[in-house]
Design a protein around this motif. Structure first.
Motif, short mmCIF file in Angstrom:
data_model
loop_
_atom_site.label_atom_id
_atom_site.label_comp_id
_atom_site.label_asym_id
_atom_site.label_seq_id
_atom_site.Cartn_x
_atom_site.Cartn_y
_atom_site.Cartn_z
N ASP A 1 -3.25 -65.32 53.39
CA ASP A 1 -2.01 -66.08 53.07
C ASP A 1 -0.81 -65.14 53.24
O ASP A 1 0.31 -65.22 53.73
N ILE A 2 -1.19 -63.72 52.92
CA ILE A 2 0.07 -62.59 52.92
C ILE A 2 0.22 -62.46 54.53
O ILE A 2 1.28 -62.38 54.94
N ASP A 3 -0.87 -62.50 55.33
CA ASP A 3 -0.57 -62.30 56.76
C ASP A 3 0.16 -63.53 57.22
O ASP A 3 1.20 -63.28 58.06
N ARG A 4 -0.23 -64.73 56.94
CA ARG A 4 0.68 -65.57 57.49
C ARG A 4 1.88 -65.75 57.20
O ARG A 4 3.01 -66.21 57.68
N LEU A 5 2.19 -65.41 55.81
CA LEU A 5 3.53 -65.45 55.40
C LEU A 5 4.50 -64.37 56.07
O LEU A 5 5.78 -64.62 56.65
#
Length: 270
Positions: A83-87
């Motif tokens: 999720d952090i990578d996508r954000l």
């Protein structure tokens, strides 16, 4: 005064320090990113980790208990590294849009830069922005007369703030080995921590940057009493971070540099 008693380099942050009074560009991007993902941040939440590399900033916000709870309720599970990578990838276009909107030099900057160069010192810079984010900012700053001697971004280093790698990389470029002759200027607590970890003199900027977070026009529109409340709070925060000096903005830096050189001549170190 010998070279050892003179400032050899001053390393500046960008947003809230040399450009973008109020450090608004990152906040506009962060708040829009999170809102579009179903999490409305408060200004305090969005600004809390300011100065960190932007992926680290996103992760720090998501680690806040209230934000983590809202994320889980909205998305059905706790946040993951994916999720952090996508954000972070989603964040990049948001930031690319806001940086050029907030690229004006802070009043007094050019006069301060001239004073530093007249001393024979180098002007370094580092930032929590990634290299891909600041091309337009560098151009806009140059058009206004600001061209630092070195620019190191968060993605140019393995470790971000408060680790002092981006600071030290400026000094390597300059060939400066005497750390006591270096001054780090920043508007965030983590930027001050970076300077302290690197062994430099540190100067916190209380009004022009993250701690007050208002545009120049918004700041000037406040009453003297309103300004005092915000100024006192910002000074307390940056003094608590361990900064050697805290001033309003870059316009007030020259007397600090004079004082540091007097202290160097007296044999003092950071």
């Amino acid at each position: 005064m010998t070279t050892a008693n003179k400032i050899q380099a001053v390393v500046f942050d960008w947003a809230g320090t040399t450009v973008d009074f109020g450090s608004r560009a990152p906040i506009l991007a962060f708040m829009t990113l999170f809102s579009d993902n179903g999490v409305d941040l408060t200004i305090e939440e969005a600004r809390g980790p300011m100065g960190m590399e932007k992926r680290d900033h996103i992760a720090a916000v998501l680690n806040m208990p209230r934000v983590a709870e809202v994320w889980k309720a909205k998305h059905g599970s706790a946040v993951t590294e994916a999720d952090i990578d996508r954000l972070y990838q989603d964040f990049i276009p948001y930031q690319l849009k806001t940086i050029p909107l907030c690229s004006k030099l802070i009043p007094g900057a050019l006069e301060t830069f001239k004073n530093i160069r007249d001393r024979g010192a180098k002007i370094g810079s580092n930032t929590g922005y990634a290299a891909m984010m600041i091309g337009e900012l560098i151009k806009d700053a140059a058009d206004q007369g600001y061209q630092p001697d070195c620019i190191i971004t968060a993605t140019d280093a393995r470790y971000g703030r408060p680790y002092p790698e981006v600071l030290w990389r400026n000094l390597i470029e300059f060939g400066v080995s005497d750390i006591k002759t270096v001054v780090k200027v920043d508007d965030t607590a983590v930027g001050i921590e970076e300077g302290l970890n690197g062994g430099c003199w540190t100067v916190g900027l209380a009004i022009s940057g993250n701690e007050v977070g208002l545009s120049l026009e918004e700041w000037q529109a406040l009453s003297a009493d309103q300004q005092k409340v915000l100024r006192d709070k910002a000074y307390a925060k940056l003094n608590a971070s361990g900064a050697h000096y805290v001033i309003d903005s870059i316009a007030d830096l020259v007397p600090v540099l004079d004082d540091i050189e007097k202290r160097l001549a007296n044999g003092e170190k950071p």
